[in-house]
Structures are given as structure tokens and as C-alpha cells.
Scaffold this active site. Structure first.
Site, PDB file in Angstrom:
ATOM      1  N   ASP A   1      -1.641   2.081   2.460  1.00 25.60           N
ATOM      2  CA  ASP A   1      -3.011   2.576   2.333  1.00 25.60           C
ATOM      3  C   ASP A   1      -3.206   3.201   0.955  1.00 25.60           C
ATOM      4  O   ASP A   1      -2.558   4.211   0.635  1.00 25.60           O
ATOM      5  CB  ASP A   1      -3.248   3.623   3.434  1.00 25.60           C
ATOM      6  N   ASP A   2      -4.067   2.612   0.135  1.00 24.35           N
ATOM      7  CA  ASP A   2      -4.341   3.134  -1.219  1.00 24.35           C
ATOM      8  C   ASP A   2      -3.102   3.152  -2.106  1.00 24.35           C
ATOM      9  O   ASP A   2      -3.045   3.931  -3.064  1.00 24.35           O
ATOM     10  CB  ASP A   2      -4.925   4.563  -1.164  1.00 24.35           C
TER      11      ASP A   2
ATOM     12  N   CYS B   1     -10.776   0.082   2.279  1.00 24.70           N
ATOM     13  CA  CYS B   1      -9.893  -0.048   3.445  1.00 24.70           C
ATOM     14  C   CYS B   1     -10.379  -0.971   4.564  1.00 24.70           C
ATOM     15  O   CYS B   1      -9.746  -1.990   4.857  1.00 24.70           O
ATOM     16  CB  CYS B   1      -9.621   1.330   4.009  1.00 24.70           C
TER      17      CYS B   1
ATOM     18  N   HIS C   1      -8.989   0.966  11.854  1.00 24.30           N
ATOM     19  CA  HIS C   1     -10.121   0.957  10.923  1.00 24.30           C
ATOM     20  C   HIS C   1     -11.090  -0.212  11.062  1.00 24.30           C
ATOM     21  O   HIS C   1     -11.837  -0.526  10.138  1.00 24.30           O
ATOM     22  CB  HIS C   1      -9.615   1.039   9.475  1.00 24.30           C
TER      23      HIS C   1
ATOM     24  N   ASP D   1      -3.772  -2.159   1.031  1.00 23.09           N
ATOM     25  CA  ASP D   1      -5.138  -2.560   1.411  1.00 23.09           C
ATOM     26  C   ASP D   1      -6.114  -2.597   0.242  1.00 23.09           C
ATOM     27  O   ASP D   1      -7.110  -3.307   0.273  1.00 23.09           O
ATOM     28  CB  ASP D   1      -5.684  -1.663   2.534  1.00 23.09           C
ATOM     29  N   ASN D   2      -5.855  -1.807  -0.800  1.00 23.56           N
ATOM     30  CA  ASN D   2      -6.693  -1.817  -2.013  1.00 23.56           C
ATOM     31  C   ASN D   2      -5.935  -1.064  -3.093  1.00 23.56           C
ATOM     32  O   ASN D   2      -4.841  -0.551  -2.845  1.00 23.56           O
ATOM     33  CB  ASN D   2      -8.074  -1.183  -1.754  1.00 23.56           C
TER      34      ASN D   2
END
EC number: 3.1.6.4
Length: 525
Positions: free
Chosen positions: A39-40, A79, A142, A289-290
Site C-alpha cells: 500500500d503506497d 488505492c 477497499h 497499488d500506486n
């Protein structure tokens, strides 16, 4: 957690005794599939990509034993849409994970969102059921938190984790804390039963997620069932956290501590596959995710290496991801592959590995990467990468070149309030604070020579004209054939927040929500 720990220890001991039997039994069957989605976490957070603080020995070893993808992308710089794209193999503009409330806005699923993943979308675990796979998600979902959108409604057999980001703590009267689920019932809430100390950054959540993953692998291996584990830990998303033994250990403060713990967890999972004798029958893919959230830097954000800007933007820093594929005995170790690839390929590739035909009643954006992974293809497959922000195609990459049709970092209003997606990286005419259209004369970069998107190719050159003549028909064809899905991220309502999730009665944790007053969600970025 202690009970889980002892189960895992016992089963590990049992597994070592009979692991050779397991390897024989599993040969020739559909491989197990593990997708680890961070995540991130940024491209530049891995030692193998040059992070100077070297916090990822296990991921670096995974790359040395597997295949590294330097040109791997997400489908959206945020996300929820990127997760929806991974699990459906389709761009967010097709699967409905976007908004039409305003032009080119990133939308996601905060707890006031009314929508979620459409019932018409088919997810990886639903497809894998055809071959008897058992599927578990560990961590962040999410894709909508209302009952009809939860993982067990979308093909997963098990879930341990939360439907939303771990923001909080909230005071329960205006906004409830986010629930943590075991399968289809909540077992507590963040900041209540599941503590995150925002002062110190201490939380045991990554350890819990690790144990849940290990336990699942052991159970399915003993039952000799093929499994799909979607391990979606979120410690590197602000507020960043790590357990006590990792806090203070890295060179980069709390963010680096979280990276170290995630790296340790990856190492534990790969070691278990080895001791269970199933490493040759388990395909593992690691990505994020990004891009890293530069707005959370320097204390709670990561690194996007040489790339421009970060999360929320369609510059390279927002959408190029770390990516490693690992499958001993099948993927040649220590290989670097420059294939342009993205998260949607994981849908098509997972089905190919399982021997399942992809659905033929819908447009799919994912490629089957097995020829690349198994070294069957000579040369790279030519394919575009589409950079979407909400409902707008912002840029396209083909080969080494990237053409920007729209540029925007964020609005002057947001920027003047201290929200900066490109700190210290302003490129005049490129990182614009107004939405600028360049459709008639796109800004083109050569990402090999200029990964930081700082030197646009002059429109007067032959190179510019050649690139434009190759990319234009790809864009035209894409736009002509695109059928957008019904947008799921337009409406918000405080009444739909996590007031009384399934299982709250048993715990005495139900809260009374307000009456329904829907509004059009406001997406500033």
C-alpha cells in the site's frame, strides 16, 4: 494471535517431516498463486532498485531468485481503483471504479461511499473456483464496505482484514472506527481492539496479517488443495505503523521500519513455501497499488526513485510500481525483464497458470504474462500502458515513449493549502496546477533517457513525429472502442458508514447511524 502462532509452529514442524510427499503430490497440478500487494510503497523503496538504506534483504533475494519488472504499472494512481483493476483485469473506467462528478478526479472508497464493486464484475477468486482453488484475502479490501460488496460475496472463501483504510481514531458519534473482519463478521475495530498508536507508530497488525497468511498456506497444503492468497498488507500507508521489534530499526524513520517488517514478512512466507515443499508449485508476485505518497513525506512516505511526483498523479512516480515474480523451477532466477506490464495482467496470468479460459463476454485489459515469465517468448510483447485519472485518459506509453494528453498535479487551491504531490520536483509546463489539455500536441518523453520526465522531446524533431504517428492510432482505437462502466464512486452518504457491521451485536459494538442524506461526493484531486 498466540493460538495462531502455536498452530503455525506445530504445523511447520509437521510439514518439515512430510514435505517431500507434498512436493510429489502437488506436481503437475494447477499452481498455488500468491499476490502480495503493498500500500503506497514506491518503486524506489526496494534495495534492488537502489534504495540507499537497504531495508529489503528478502525482497532483494526474491528478485535474485526470480524476475524483476522495472516497467510495471498500476492502473490508477490511487488505492481502490487499482485494486479493482487487479482483481477484475479491467481498467477502472470499465469496471466502474471512477467518478464522473468532476473531470479527471481520483475517487476511492472512504466509508461514506455508497457504491462498491459491481455485481457484474468477475474477480480472480470467482474464476479460480472452476479449478477448485480456495481463496483468502488478508488485509485491506477497499472495494466497498457495505455487505453486498464484501470479499466473501465476491468469490473469496476467507478474509482477515478491513474494508477501508486505517484512518482514525474517530469518536463514534460523527464517524465510526473502521471494523476488522474475520470472514463475514467484524471482530473489533481499529484503534479499539486493534490498536495503532499514532504517537509511537506501534501496531501488531502486520504480524497478525503474516500469521493469517502462514496459517492459510499450511491448512491448504495439508488438505492438498490449490490456493490463492491475496496478501494486502497496508503498513506503509499513512498513518504508518510497525511492531515494537521493528520500530527504530531503519535509517528512514517510521516508514522504513514498516518496510523492514513487510520485507521480513515476505521472507517468512517464502521460507514457509520452501519448508512445506511447495515452492516449485507456488507462483508469487509482489507489487504495490500506486506510487509512494509524497504528501506524507518525509516521515510517513516512501520513495519513487528517479520518477516524477507520486501517488494521485499520472506521472511515472504515481503509477510505476516495484514488481517481482517468483516461482522456483519455472522462472529463471536473477532475470530482469523490460516487458511493459501492469496489475491487470495478474488477472489474465493467474487464470492462464490455473488453466482457466478468461471470460469472453467483456473487454479485458490484462495480458497473459506466462510466455514472458517462463521465457517462452522471444522479445517483448508490444502493448500500450494507459494512464487514467478518473474518467480521463491522461497519458499513454508505447515502447520507451510516453505521451501526455493532459497534465495536472493538483489544483492551486489544494497546493496553496500545503498539499503538494510533487515536492521539490516542479517541471514548468508539465507539473501544472491547472488541468492542461495537450491533445493536439502531446508532451512526449523518452523514458529510457529521461525517466524523470524533465526533458520533453521537441515537436520539431523527427523522433517526435515518428512517436506521434505510432501512438495516435493506438489512442484513437482505444477511445473508439471504450465502453465505460457505470460509475460506482459518485454518491456519498453518512448513513452507510460502518455503524453496525455484521457481527457487531455479539461484541456489543453496534452504533446508531444518522438518517440517510445522500450527496454527490467531492473529489478535489
Amino acid at each position: 494471535a498466540m493460538r495462531l502462532m502455536s498452530t503455525v509452529t506445530l504445523t511447520l514442524f509437521y510439514a518439515i517431516i512430510c514435505c517431500s510427499v507434498t512436493e510429489i503430490a502437488s506436481n503437475g497440478s494447477s499452481p498455488n498463486i500468491i499476490i502480495m500487494l503493498m500500500d503506497d510503497m514506491g518503486w524506489g523503496d526496494l534495495g534492488v532498485f537502489g534504495q540507499p538504506s537497504k531495508e529489503t534483504p528478502n525482497l532483494d533475494a526474491m528478485a535474485a531468485q526470480g524476475m524483476l519488472f522495472p516497467n510495471f504499472y498500476t492502473a490508477n494512481p490511487l488505492c481502490s481503483p487499482s485494486r479493482a483493476a487487479l482483481l477484475t483485469g479491467r481498467l477502472p473506467v470499465r469496471n466502474g471504479f471512477y467518478t464522473t462528478n468532476a473531470h479527471a478526479r481520483n475517487a476511492y472508497t472512504p466509508q461514506e461511499i455508497v457504491g462498491g464493486i459491481s455485481k457484474d464484475e468477475i474477480l480472480i477468486p470467482q474464476m479460480l473456483k472452476k479449478k477448485g482453488y480456495v481463496s483468502k484475502i488478508v488485509g485491506k479490501w477497499h472495494l466497498g464496505h457495505r455487505p453486498q460488496y464484501l470479499p466473501l460475496e465476491k468469490g473469496f472463501d476467507e478474509w482477515f482484514g478491513a474494508p477501508d483504510c486505517h484512518f482514525g481514531p474517530y469518536n463514534s458519534s460523527t464517524r465510526p472506527n473502521i471494523p476488522v473482519y474475520n470472514n463475514s463478521e467484524m471482530i473489533g475495530r481499529y484503534y479499539e481492539e486493534f490498536e495503532i498508536d499514532k504517537k509511537t507508530g506501534e501496531s501488531n497488525l502486520t504480524q497478525m496479517y503474516l500469521l493469517e497468511g502462514l496459517d492459510f498456506i499450511v491448512r491448504q497444503t495439508e488438505a492438498q488443495r490449490p490456493f490463492f492468497l491475496y496478501w494486502a498488507a497496508d503498513a506503509t500507508h499513512a498513518p504508518v505503523y510497525a511492531s515494537k521489534r521493528f520500530l527504530g530499526r531503519s535509517q528512514r524513520g517510521r516508514y522504513g521500519d514498516a518496510v523492514m517488517e513487510l520485507d521480513y514478512s515476505v521472507g517468512q512466507i517464502l521460507s514457509l513455501l520452501q519448508s512445506q515443499g511447495i515452492k516449485n508449485n507456488t507462483f508469487v508476485f509482489f507489487t504495490s497499488d500506486n506510487g509512494a505518497a509524497l504528501i506524507s513525506c518525509p516521515n510517513e512516505g516512501g520513495s519513487n526513485g528517479p520518477f516524477l511526483c507520486g501517488k494521485e498523479t499520472t506521472f511515472e512516480g504515481g503509477m510505476r510500481e516495484p514488481a517481482i515474480a517468483w516461482w522456483p523451477g519455472h522462472i529463471k532466477g536473477g532475470t530482469v525483464n523490460y516487458q511493459l506490464a501492469n496489475v491487470m495482467d495478474l488477472f489474465t496470468t493467474s487464470l492462464a497458470l490455473a488453466g482457466i479460459k478468461p471470460p469472453d463476454d467483456r473487454a479485458l485489459d490484462g495480458l497473459d504474462l506466462t510466455p514472458v515469465l517462463l521465457n517462452r517468448s522471444h522479445g517483448l510483447q508490444s502493448r500500450p500502458i494507459f494512464y487514467y485519472r478518473g474518467n480521463e485518459l491522461m497519458a499513454v506509453r508505447l515502447g520507451q515513449h510516453k505521451a501526455h494528453y493532459w497534465t495536472w498535479s493538483n489544483s492551486w487551491e489544494e497546493f496553496n493549502h500545503g498539499i503538494d504531490f510533487c515536492p521539490g520536483q516542479e517541471v514548468p509546463g508539465v507539473t501544472t496546477h491547472d488541468q492542461k489539455e495537450h491533445t493536439l500536441q502531446p508532451i512526449i518523453f523518452h523514458l529510457g533517457r529521461d525517466p524523470g520526465e524533465k526533458y520533453p522531446i521537441s515537436v520539431l524533431t523527427k523522433e517526435y513525429q515518428d512517436v506521434l504517428s505510432r501512438i495516435s492510432p493506438v489512442v484513437e482505437q482505444h477511445k473508439k472502442t471504450l465502453v465505460p462502466g457505470v460509475p460506482q464512486l459518485n454518491m456519498c452518504d453518512r448513513a452507510v458508514m460502518n455503524w453496525a457491521p455484521e457481527g457487531c451485536e455479539k461484541l456489543g459494538k453496534c452504533l446508531k447511524g444518522p438518517k440517510s442524506e445522500p450527496w454527490k461526493c467531492d473529489w478535489p484531486h
